[in-house]
Design a protein around this motif. Sequence first.
Motif, short mmCIF file in Angstrom:
data_model
loop_
_atom_site.label_atom_id
_atom_site.label_comp_id
_atom_site.label_asym_id
_atom_site.label_seq_id
_atom_site.Cartn_x
_atom_site.Cartn_y
_atom_site.Cartn_z
N HIS A 251 1.08 -1.35 0.12
CA HIS A 251 0.13 0.03 -0.02
C HIS A 251 0.78 0.57 0.18
N HIS A 252 0.22 2.18 -0.66
CA HIS A 252 1.06 3.38 -0.90
C HIS A 252 0.59 4.51 0.16
N ILE A 253 1.07 4.77 1.49
CA ILE A 253 -0.06 4.76 2.34
C ILE A 253 -0.21 6.61 2.27
N LEU A 254 0.81 7.16 0.82
CA LEU A 254 -0.17 8.87 1.05
C LEU A 254 -1.11 8.45 0.19
N THR A 255 -1.68 7.30 -0.74
CA THR A 255 -2.58 7.65 -1.29
C THR A 255 -3.29 6.20 -0.90
N ASP A 256 -2.87 5.09 -0.43
CA ASP A 256 -3.82 4.23 0.32
C ASP A 256 -4.13 3.96 2.11
N ASN A 257 -5.52 4.28 1.71
CA ASN A 257 -5.71 3.68 3.28
C ASN A 257 -6.18 2.56 3.42
N SER A 258 -6.48 1.43 2.75
CA SER A 258 -7.00 0.23 2.51
C SER A 258 -6.91 -0.50 3.91
N TYR A 259 -5.82 -0.60 3.66
CA TYR A 259 -5.34 -1.90 4.43
C TYR A 259 -6.05 -2.11 5.90
N LYS A 260 -6.46 -2.99 5.62
CA LYS A 260 -7.09 -3.43 7.49
C LYS A 260 -6.55 -5.14 8.00
N ILE A 261 -6.18 -5.54 9.03
CA ILE A 261 -5.46 -7.38 9.13
C ILE A 261 -6.58 -8.11 9.08
N ASP A 262 -8.50 -7.12 9.50
CA ASP A 262 -9.45 -7.97 9.56
C ASP A 262 -10.11 -9.05 8.01
N ASN A 263 -9.25 -7.66 6.97
CA ASN A 263 -9.20 -8.48 5.52
C ASN A 263 -8.71 -9.51 5.10
N ILE A 264 -7.64 -9.93 5.62
CA ILE A 264 -7.08 -10.70 5.21
C ILE A 264 -5.92 -11.98 6.88
N LEU A 265 -6.84 -12.15 7.52
CA LEU A 265 -7.41 -12.92 8.43
C LEU A 265 -7.20 -14.37 8.23
N ASP A 266 -7.68 -14.64 7.42
CA ASP A 266 -7.11 -15.76 6.81
C ASP A 266 -6.43 -16.30 6.37
N LYS A 267 -5.45 -15.54 6.17
CA LYS A 267 -3.84 -15.77 5.32
C LYS A 267 -3.12 -15.76 6.31
N LEU A 268 -3.40 -15.73 8.22
CA LEU A 268 -2.30 -15.12 8.55
C LEU A 268 -2.24 -16.20 9.62
N ASP A 269 -0.67 -16.45 10.09
CA ASP A 269 -1.15 -17.59 11.01
C ASP A 269 -1.47 -17.35 12.40
N THR A 270 -1.78 -18.63 13.53
CA THR A 270 -2.47 -17.89 14.23
C THR A 270 -1.50 -18.54 15.30
N PHE A 271 -1.86 -17.66 16.43
CA PHE A 271 -0.75 -18.17 17.40
C PHE A 271 -1.72 -18.85 18.44
N LYS A 272 -1.55 -19.59 19.62
CA LYS A 272 -2.79 -19.02 21.59
C LYS A 272 -1.39 -19.51 22.44
N PHE A 273 -2.25 -18.51 23.14
CA PHE A 273 -1.33 -17.78 24.58
C PHE A 273 -2.03 -18.94 25.26
N THR A 274 -0.98 -19.79 26.58
CA THR A 274 -2.04 -19.93 27.65
C THR A 274 -1.42 -19.68 28.87
N PHE A 275 -2.74 -19.17 29.56
CA PHE A 275 -2.28 -18.60 30.96
C PHE A 275 -3.05 -19.61 31.71
N THR A 276 -2.24 -20.23 33.28
CA THR A 276 -2.88 -21.21 33.53
C THR A 276 -3.16 -20.15 35.43
N LEU A 277 -4.08 -21.39 35.70
CA LEU A 277 -4.44 -20.19 37.55
C LEU A 277 -3.14 -21.65 38.62
N ASN A 278 -2.46 -20.19 39.45
CA ASN A 278 -1.55 -20.61 40.15
C ASN A 278 -2.94 -20.71 41.50
N SER A 279 -2.27 -21.60 42.68
CA SER A 279 -2.60 -22.12 43.64
C SER A 279 -2.89 -20.39 44.15
#
Length: 292
Positions: A251-279
Amino acid sequence: MKKEKMMTIKIYILVGLLLLSLFVALIYIKKFHQTPNKVTSKVVENKKEPIEEINTEEEIDVNSDIALEFINKINIFDSIKAGSYYGYFYNQDYLDINNISNDAKIMIGIAQNKNFKNDFINATYEAQAPDGTSLNVIILAKDEVEEGINSFFGPSTVYQDENLKDANSDYCGFSGFAFDETRNVYMNNPLSCNGFPNPYIDTKVIRVFKTGKNIEIYLKIAYIKYDANNEDDVIKYVYTNNNANNYLEAHHILTDNSYKIDNILDKLDTFKFTFTLNSNNYYYFNKVEKIK
């Protein structure tokens, strides 16, 4: 006559003994048959069926306070201020406490400091260089860094004090902290990254779940890089990872502001963070893994 009387007495005695023996035998037989039943009954009464733990799944609003609290914990490596640790959580397919490096633990501990979000303004002090030049330095006590490490990984996390990777480099980020063992403090120059535009990691949290004792955060990541041919032509490139050769979008940022991550979610990697409850009723980092 006397013989007959003696015979009768002997018969009575014999019959009495037989009856007594029969009575004793009946009592013994009765006791023999009842005892196993009592034992069996006792075993059945004391037997405990294993209790199956049911992990109920509860979806959490991605904009809720609890979700934002965890998101703020994991986005510390998403800007170039992370220096050599830029994108650290996403450089491998799996990370947990056992394979996170010692210096990265320190980096994470520093990033958990209460002054981190405002670039350590409240931790900056005036100092004097060996040549007499006045300068400002950021000073964090060893105890502060250790507290940050434990708040992320859990109480009594094992680590060794050392310099961060960029301690000997002229770098604007917070990866330049060095450990001063004479005073038990971590020191760095004030953080000021000049220049525009700077690359960054764009993230989109798509789901947050509470499952049993775990909080699970699913997110998509996109690496944003810029190429400035001249002041009038700055191009934003979108990549799936930091080492990708082919970009997804430009995207040429001075003339093109069309980038949105929502539009390419199916092309991106997915990561999962896990936090666990302690005593101690607090959630600590467990792992991060690439699931796509």
